[in-house]
Design a protein around this motif. Structure first.
Motif, PDB file in Angstrom:
ATOM      1  N   GLY A   8       0.816  -1.205   0.000  1.00 28.38           N
ATOM      2  CA  GLY A   8       0.000   0.000   0.000  1.00 28.38           C
ATOM      3  C   GLY A   8       0.851   1.257   0.000  1.00 28.38           C
ATOM      4  N   MET A   9       1.965   1.223   0.729  1.00 28.83           N
ATOM      5  CA  MET A   9       2.885   2.358   0.720  1.00 28.83           C
ATOM      6  C   MET A   9       3.429   2.603  -0.682  1.00 28.83           C
ATOM      7  N   LEU A  10       3.827   1.513  -1.350  1.00 26.43           N
ATOM      8  CA  LEU A  10       4.387   1.641  -2.704  1.00 26.43           C
ATOM      9  C   LEU A  10       3.325   2.077  -3.701  1.00 26.43           C
ATOM     10  N   PHE A  11       2.174   1.412  -3.684  1.00 26.56           N
ATOM     11  CA  PHE A  11       1.118   1.740  -4.636  1.00 26.56           C
ATOM     12  C   PHE A  11       0.595   3.158  -4.405  1.00 26.56           C
ATOM     13  N   GLY A  12       0.513   3.580  -3.131  1.00 26.86           N
ATOM     14  CA  GLY A  12       0.071   4.935  -2.856  1.00 26.86           C
ATOM     15  C   GLY A  12       1.059   5.964  -3.364  1.00 26.86           C
ATOM     16  N   TRP A  13       2.348   5.677  -3.195  1.00 24.30           N
ATOM     17  CA  TRP A  13       3.383   6.595  -3.683  1.00 24.30           C
ATOM     18  C   TRP A  13       3.299   6.762  -5.203  1.00 24.30           C
ATOM     19  N   ILE A  14       2.943   5.680  -5.901  1.00 24.96           N
ATOM     20  CA  ILE A  14       2.816   5.749  -7.360  1.00 24.96           C
ATOM     21  C   ILE A  14       1.499   6.405  -7.761  1.00 24.96           C
ATOM     22  N   SER A  15       0.392   5.947  -7.168  1.00 23.92           N
ATOM     23  CA  SER A  15      -0.928   6.394  -7.613  1.00 23.92           C
ATOM     24  C   SER A  15      -1.178   7.865  -7.319  1.00 23.92           C
ATOM     25  N   ARG A  64     -10.159  16.687   0.736  1.00 20.51           N
ATOM     26  CA  ARG A  64     -11.153  16.273  -0.265  1.00 20.51           C
ATOM     27  C   ARG A  64     -11.919  17.469  -0.812  1.00 20.51           C
ATOM     28  N   ASP A  65     -12.318  18.395   0.087  1.00 21.27           N
ATOM     29  CA  ASP A  65     -13.184  19.500  -0.312  1.00 21.27           C
ATOM     30  C   ASP A  65     -12.403  20.712  -0.809  1.00 21.27           C
ATOM     31  N   GLN A  66     -11.310  21.042  -0.118  1.00 23.18           N
ATOM     32  CA  GLN A  66     -10.550  22.247  -0.464  1.00 23.18           C
ATOM     33  C   GLN A  66      -9.048  21.963  -0.383  1.00 23.18           C
ATOM     34  N   PRO A  67      -8.501  21.210  -1.334  1.00 22.96           N
ATOM     35  CA  PRO A  67      -7.075  20.859  -1.249  1.00 22.96           C
ATOM     36  C   PRO A  67      -6.152  22.075  -1.309  1.00 22.96           C
ATOM     37  N   ARG A  68      -6.487  23.055  -2.125  1.00 24.13           N
ATOM     38  CA  ARG A  68      -5.617  24.232  -2.235  1.00 24.13           C
ATOM     39  C   ARG A  68      -5.638  25.047  -0.948  1.00 24.13           C
ATOM     40  N   ARG A  69      -6.805  25.202  -0.368  1.00 25.22           N
ATOM     41  CA  ARG A  69      -6.888  25.950   0.877  1.00 25.22           C
ATOM     42  C   ARG A  69      -6.148  25.224   2.002  1.00 25.22           C
ATOM     43  N   MET A  70      -6.259  23.888   2.031  1.00 22.42           N
ATOM     44  CA  MET A  70      -5.544  23.121   3.049  1.00 22.42           C
ATOM     45  C   MET A  70      -4.034  23.276   2.888  1.00 22.42           C
ATOM     46  N   ALA A  71      -3.565  23.255   1.625  1.00 22.02           N
ATOM     47  CA  ALA A  71      -2.139  23.464   1.387  1.00 22.02           C
ATOM     48  C   ALA A  71      -1.708  24.864   1.811  1.00 22.02           C
ATOM     49  N   ALA A  72      -2.562  25.865   1.560  1.00 25.43           N
ATOM     50  CA  ALA A  72      -2.234  27.233   1.952  1.00 25.43           C
ATOM     51  C   ALA A  72      -2.186  27.384   3.468  1.00 25.43           C
ATOM     52  N   LEU A  73      -2.962  26.548   4.185  1.00 28.55           N
ATOM     53  CA  LEU A  73      -2.971  26.587   5.642  1.00 28.55           C
ATOM     54  C   LEU A  73      -1.796  25.833   6.255  1.00 28.55           C
ATOM     55  N   GLY A  74      -0.995  25.200   5.413  1.00 27.68           N
ATOM     56  CA  GLY A  74       0.194  24.521   5.908  1.00 27.68           C
ATOM     57  C   GLY A  74       0.075  23.011   6.011  1.00 27.68           C
ATOM     58  N   TYR A  75      -1.045  22.430   5.591  1.00 28.75           N
ATOM     59  CA  TYR A  75      -1.216  20.987   5.632  1.00 28.75           C
ATOM     60  C   TYR A  75      -0.533  20.339   4.424  1.00 28.75           C
ATOM     61  N   HIS A  76       0.067  19.186   4.648  1.00 24.82           N
ATOM     62  CA  HIS A  76       0.717  18.443   3.568  1.00 24.82           C
ATOM     63  C   HIS A  76      -0.333  17.523   2.951  1.00 24.82           C
ATOM     64  N   VAL A  77      -0.962  17.988   1.896  1.00 25.74           N
ATOM     65  CA  VAL A  77      -2.093  17.280   1.292  1.00 25.74           C
ATOM     66  C   VAL A  77      -1.673  15.894   0.821  1.00 25.74           C
ATOM     67  N   TRP A  78      -0.528  15.802   0.154  1.00 22.99           N
ATOM     68  CA  TRP A  78      -0.088  14.510  -0.374  1.00 22.99           C
ATOM     69  C   TRP A  78       0.162  13.514   0.761  1.00 22.99           C
ATOM     70  N   ALA A  79       0.780  13.967   1.843  1.00 22.37           N
ATOM     71  CA  ALA A  79       1.079  13.072   2.962  1.00 22.37           C
ATOM     72  C   ALA A  79      -0.202  12.570   3.620  1.00 22.37           C
ATOM     73  N   ILE A  80      -1.209  13.442   3.746  1.00 22.79           N
ATOM     74  CA  ILE A  80      -2.481  13.029   4.343  1.00 22.79           C
ATOM     75  C   ILE A  80      -3.146  11.975   3.476  1.00 22.79           C
ATOM     76  N   ARG A  81      -3.145  12.188   2.174  1.00 26.31           N
ATOM     77  CA  ARG A  81      -3.763  11.213   1.272  1.00 26.31           C
ATOM     78  C   ARG A  81      -2.980   9.905   1.251  1.00 26.31           C
ATOM     79  N   TRP A  82      -1.660  10.003   1.278  1.00 28.53           N
ATOM     80  CA  TRP A  82      -0.848   8.785   1.275  1.00 28.53           C
ATOM     81  C   TRP A  82      -1.070   7.969   2.545  1.00 28.53           C
ATOM     82  N   THR A  83      -1.143   8.627   3.681  1.00 30.09           N
ATOM     83  CA  THR A  83      -1.413   7.930   4.935  1.00 30.09           C
ATOM     84  C   THR A  83      -2.769   7.244   4.895  1.00 30.09           C
ATOM     85  N   THR A  84      -3.758   7.905   4.324  1.00 29.66           N
ATOM     86  CA  THR A  84      -5.085   7.302   4.184  1.00 29.66           C
ATOM     87  C   THR A  84      -5.036   6.100   3.245  1.00 29.66           C
ATOM     88  N   PHE A  85      -4.281   6.215   2.179  1.00 29.19           N
ATOM     89  CA  PHE A  85      -4.133   5.100   1.236  1.00 29.19           C
ATOM     90  C   PHE A  85      -3.529   3.887   1.942  1.00 29.19           C
TER      91      PHE A  85
END
Length: 326
Positions: A107-114, A200-221
């Motif tokens: 899952g770590m590998l497939f998430g990193w690719i997907s 999910r709802d506001q990825p750009r706003r979350m990134a602007a607030l300092g959240y690592h969007v990719w890391a959150i999605r990868w952890t969920t994956f």
């Protein structure tokens, strides 16, 4: 309306609704005393499908990431357990954690690719990776036994509990399934779950607030692949057999259909959807030859009249009924 001014009937109704899941679990635990072995085995398959669909719901419903390759993790977990048991001669106490570790690593590998893409690109990448696993299932004959699959498997006997008895296995799978749904519910209701819904709802706003969007999605994956691995273990224990077809696209599509029909982004929606799909697949097909068409008609009805899924539709009907009584 403030809490002290809330009508007593409304408060009692909300309290009863809060305890409804526990009551359903108690009734499910009593199921083997009321029905025969066929329905007990059918209920075990429903539990497995619920865990699998709920794991996919983490991605689809809360992450906004539609995947068509989720069956790969179910197959990887099942094959790892089967191979370590039959070829290495290891016990279930070792093979089960090892299978979950391997599945999570994949899952770590497939998430990193997907997650290099989103939207349609993400869906196609998960589909491509799943097809690779499906192809390897047929080609790696030395590991998977090819089209013949791996048979002669056994069920574990935790604390001397004989899971070869259908009712015992049902209670075992029900306990594991309830634990998985509870853990996923806690994850969803945690601050991490709130950040996941934000991506999910506001990825750009979350990134602007300092959240690592990719890391959150990868952890969920990765978490989603882990729970799919649990479903894979329950699957291989139930059938005592594993075949490459378990990693095929229709298996992922059935889980996705369960999530959408029950209600994506709800805790118990995938459970209702999985119940519907499994019953139509295993029970209705014995009486109706074109059960696939029936499943399509049911899904069409849900999309037209309950576009948010069964849970949202039933909740809306309950609210209307409560207002009517008031």
């Amino acid at each position: 309306m403030s809490a002290p001014d809330r009508p007593e009937g409304a408060f009692a109704a909300s309290t009863a609704w809060r305890w409804l899941p526990l009551g359903i679990v108690v009734l499910l635990a009593l199921l083997p005393f009321a029905v025969g072995e066929y329905f007990v085995n059918l209920a075990s398959q429903v539990v497995i499908a619920v865990v699998f669909a709920s794991s996919l719901n983490l991605l689809v419903g809360y992450g906004g990431l539609t995947s068509l390759g989720h069956a790969a993790f179910l197959g990887i977990s099942a094959y790892t357990s089967a191979w370590l048991t039959t070829r290495m001669g290891l016990g279930h106490a070792v093979t089960a954690p090892a299978a979950l570790m391997v599945t999570t690593a994949m899952g770590m590998l497939f998430g990193w690719i997907s997650l290099r893409a989103s939207g349609l690109g993400f869906l196609m990448l998960t589909l491509a990776l799943s097809q690779i696993v499906w192809g390897l299932g047929y080609r790696l004959v030395s590991v998977t036994n090819g089209d013949n699959g791996i048979s002669g498997l056994t069920r574990p006997h935790p604390f001397g509990w004989d899971l070869d008895i259908s009712s015992n296995y049902y209670w075992f799978s029900l306990a594991i399934g309830c634990l998985c749904v509870y853990l996923m519910k806690r994850l969803i209701e945690s601050p991490f779950g709130a950040s996941l819904r934000g991506t999910r709802d506001q990825p750009r706003r979350m990134a602007a607030l300092g959240y690592h969007v990719w890391a959150i999605r990868w952890t969920t994956f990765v978490a989603s692949s882990f729970f799919a691995g649990v479903a894979g273990l329950l699957y291989v224990y139930f059938h005592k057999y594993i075949h490459p077809s378990v990693t095929a696209v229709p298996v992922s599509a059935e889980a996705l259909l369960s999530v959408i029909a029950g209600g994506a982004g709800t805790v118990y929606g995938p459970a209702l959807g999985a119940l519907l799909v499994v019953v139509l697949k295993n029970y209705a097909s014995a009486f109706i030859e074109r059960w696939n068409m029936m499943l399509g008609l049911v899904f069409l009805f849900i999309v037209v009249f309950m576009p948010a899924g069964l849970v949202a539709g039933l909740s809306s009907a309950r609210r209307r009924l409560s207002r009517g009584r008031a």
